[in-house]
Design an enzyme around this catalytic site. Structure first.
Site, short mmCIF file in Angstrom:
data_model
loop_
_atom_site.label_atom_id
_atom_site.label_comp_id
_atom_site.label_asym_id
_atom_site.label_seq_id
_atom_site.Cartn_x
_atom_site.Cartn_y
_atom_site.Cartn_z
N ASP A 40 0.81 -1.25 -0.08
CA ASP A 40 -0.03 0.05 0.06
C ASP A 40 0.81 1.29 0.06
O ASP A 40 1.72 1.52 0.61
CB ASP A 40 -0.87 0.11 1.21
CG ASP A 40 -1.66 -1.08 1.61
OD1 ASP A 40 -1.48 -2.09 0.93
OD2 ASP A 40 -2.16 -1.10 2.74
N GLN A 56 4.33 0.28 2.11
CA GLN A 56 4.48 -0.89 2.74
C GLN A 56 5.58 -1.68 2.28
O GLN A 56 5.47 -1.94 0.93
CB GLN A 56 3.03 -1.65 2.70
CG GLN A 56 2.00 -0.90 3.75
CD GLN A 56 2.32 -1.23 5.19
OE1 GLN A 56 2.02 -2.26 5.34
NE2 GLN A 56 2.73 -0.34 5.69
N TYR A 99 2.12 -0.81 10.08
CA TYR A 99 1.09 -1.18 8.98
C TYR A 99 0.72 0.21 8.44
O TYR A 99 1.14 1.24 8.68
CB TYR A 99 -0.06 -2.08 9.44
CG TYR A 99 0.13 -3.48 9.22
CD1 TYR A 99 1.35 -4.14 9.14
CD2 TYR A 99 -1.05 -4.34 9.41
CE1 TYR A 99 1.14 -5.26 8.93
CE2 TYR A 99 -0.96 -5.70 9.25
CZ TYR A 99 0.19 -6.35 8.95
OH TYR A 99 0.15 -7.65 8.75
N SER A 100 -0.44 0.15 7.40
CA SER A 100 -0.67 1.14 6.68
C SER A 100 -1.11 2.35 7.57
O SER A 100 -1.90 2.40 8.45
CB SER A 100 -1.70 0.90 5.62
OG SER A 100 -1.05 0.20 4.69
N ARG A 168 -7.87 -1.07 11.40
CA ARG A 168 -6.46 -0.46 11.20
C ARG A 168 -6.67 0.63 9.90
O ARG A 168 -7.50 0.81 9.50
CB ARG A 168 -5.52 -1.58 10.48
CG ARG A 168 -5.99 -2.56 9.50
CD ARG A 168 -5.16 -3.45 8.92
NE ARG A 168 -5.85 -4.43 8.02
CZ ARG A 168 -6.23 -5.62 8.43
NH1 ARG A 168 -6.43 -6.02 9.92
NH2 ARG A 168 -6.76 -6.48 7.85
N ASP A 169 -5.48 1.14 9.76
CA ASP A 169 -5.24 2.00 8.50
C ASP A 169 -5.92 3.22 8.86
O ASP A 169 -6.63 3.98 8.00
CB ASP A 169 -5.82 1.41 7.30
CG ASP A 169 -5.31 -0.14 6.93
OD1 ASP A 169 -4.47 -0.23 7.54
OD2 ASP A 169 -5.91 -0.75 6.46
C1 FRU Z 1 -4.08 -3.66 2.80
C2 FRU Z 1 -3.28 -3.98 4.25
C3 FRU Z 1 -3.67 -3.04 5.24
C4 FRU Z 1 -2.52 -3.09 5.93
C5 FRU Z 1 -1.19 -3.44 5.15
C6 FRU Z 1 -0.27 -4.40 5.60
O1 FRU Z 1 -3.28 -4.11 1.50
O2 FRU Z 1 -3.57 -5.18 4.59
O3 FRU Z 1 -5.00 -3.22 5.67
O4 FRU Z 1 -2.21 -1.98 6.78
O5 FRU Z 1 -1.74 -3.93 4.00
O6 FRU Z 1 0.80 -4.51 4.65
#
Ligand code: FRU
Length: 469
Positions: A40, A56, A99-100, A168-169
């Site tokens: 991402d 990522q 993570y994102s 998340r994110d």
């Molecule tokens: C989306 C995801 C996000 C997560 C990240 C981990 O592709 O699964 O939800 O934060 O990638 O790499």
């Protein structure tokens, strides 16, 4: 810097020195990882005139290992200069992955919000209802080059109690002096939704409102984003778990958006879900606003958990995946359209115009604009095997050979209904193709690995302009 950060940095530097910038399928106009794996886009922003893209990044494992934030900067979103890794998984609250997340530019500083992923391993867990932490973390930067210290803002216990461990994110914005954040969630009963949080000070956050569709829509929404394009409020989400009907001939996971009607903070409803992209490789898009006001969208040009097709050709070169070309969003006739950012013009080397038919051999990086299409007649073949065609009411992107070792990497066919085909733009880089239909009302993106570069466009009665980069 703690000892783990120091060693991770050292190991990353070492593995990056093995990168071969000259390998065959590396691209010219797209952001790629120096080595290893990218997914991402994170923390997209323009800060003091410079564009920043984080991603990522798993430098040690071309098939994706523990995630950190790679970092690149650019003056035009096209030529990227790779900077060091910005955030390593070096704390107890992010040890299984940085993570994102996003960047907020506020009062002259850059604030990076992300999810610290932790998978507990002391016993057997399902990692849905138990065993996973999704921590919300903030790292600040004054110069856009040095980040930290990291501050843990929220843990799972701070989220509403009907949510599973999958939260998340974060994507943050400021409105009328207050701060808002959206996060993607999976509820305990497996519904994908978005949780909005609010804060007065960027640090202390409280749950504010849940956004969902009127009937269940997938089990998890990842990478949510809320923004406005030409007055239209949009909620974007990458949705997992759509099956049956139209979803069967599409990708394993989807990325799309809803129009938000009404006030999202109090009382709103979501329109039907529209896909951002109908091709094979598009996931987890993120938007940001450039300093000149444009809303730009970038996505991972890849697909998670996809067994049908892959990228063997670049895996052999020691890297995998890239971002899409950055796209400007705009509204036309009630639709949200995408077009390649205008900075592309600056890189043009040569241009020619033909009518009805155009073919070329050898060009790897080019843009084709076909306008004045008559009676839906359109057919193009790129790299001998990738067919773009209008047929029986559908626009199709189809590989003639589905060999995983070949041009397609195993990709087959994707299509979408189009009533009247008026215009097509094809942006081809060394190992990717992005097709914008009817001024970007629909887009199809794919990776491809041609053995022989050639292109042939047949479109009777239309003007065909080729630009080479
Ligand atoms: C989306 C995801 C996000 C997560 C990240 C981990 O592709 O699964 O939800 O934060 O990638 O790499």
């Amino acid at each position: 810097m703690n000892a783990l950060t120091r060693d991770l940095k050292h190991m990353t530097d070492m593995v990056e020195q093995t990168a071969d910038p000259g390998s065959r399928f590396r691209q010219k106009l797209h952001l790629m990882p120096p080595v290893g794996w990218l997914n991402d886009p994170n923390g997209l922003c323009q800060f003091q005139g410079i564009y920043h893209a984080f991603f990522q990044y798993s430098p040690f494992d071309v098939n994706g290992g523990v995630k950190m934030w790679g970092h690149a900067v650019s003056k035009d979103m096209i030529r990227w200069e790779y900077k060091d890794t910005a955030l390593y998984p070096d704390q107890p609250f992010d040890c299984h992955g940085v993570y994102s997340g996003c960047a907020l530019i506020d009062e002259g500083k850059m604030y990076l919000y992300y999810t610290g992923n932790v998978k507990l391993e002391d016993k057997e867990y399902d990692y849905i209802l138990e065993g996973r932490e999704g921590n919300t973390i903030l790292a600040e930067s004054r110069d856009g080059l040095n980040f930290g210290p990291k501050k843990l803002l929220m843990r799972n216990g701070d989220y509403p109690s009907d949510l599973s461990c999958h939260v998340r994110d974060p994507k943050v914005w400021k409105e009328k002096g207050r701060y808002y954040m959206v996060q993607g969630v999976r509820t305990k009963d497996n519904a994908g939704q978005v949780q909005i949080f609010e804060s007065d000070d960027r640090i202390n956050w409280k749950p504010k409102k849940r956004i969902s569709t009127s009937s269940p829509f997938g089990y998890m929404w990842e990478c949510p984003d809320y923004f406005t394009v030409d007055g239209q409020n949009i909620l974007s989400a990458s949705v997992q778990g759509l099956t049956g009907g139209i979803w069967e001939e599409r990708n394993v996971y989807q990325s799309g958006y809803f129009f938000v009607e009404g006030d999202i903070m109090t009382d709103s409803y979501l329109s039907e879900y529209q896909l951002w992209d109908y091709g094979f490789d598009f996931y987890a898009p993120q938007s940001f606003q450039a300093e000149d006001g444009r809303i730009i969208l970038l996505a991972w040009m890849g697909m998670p958990d996809c067994e049908e097709y892959g990228n063997i050709s670049t895996i052999r070169e020691g890297w995998q995946h890239c971002f899409t070309f950055p796209r400007e969003l705009y509204k036309k006739d009630g639709k949200i359209c995408q077009r390649p950012v205008r900075e592309l013009e600056q890189w043009k080397k040569a241009e020619r115009e033909e009518r009805d038919y155009l073919s070329a051999e050898g060009a790897k990086v080019y843009d084709i604009r076909v306008s004045g299409i008559k009676a839906n007649r359109f057919r193009a073949v790129l790299g001998e095997e990738l067919l773009l065609e209008y047929k029986e009411g559908y626009f199709r992107m189809e590989f003639e050979n589905r060999d995983k070792e070949g041009t397609s990497g195993g990709r087959g066919v994707r299509r979408s209904e189009v009533a009247v085909l008026r215009q097509v733009e094809i942006l081809a880089d060394v190992s990717s193709v992005e097709v914008f239909i009817n001024d970007g009302e629909l887009v199809f993106s794919t990776r491809y690995y041609p053995r022989h570069y050639s292109m042939e466009i047949c479109c009777k009665g239309a003007s065909i302009i080729e630009t080479v980069f």
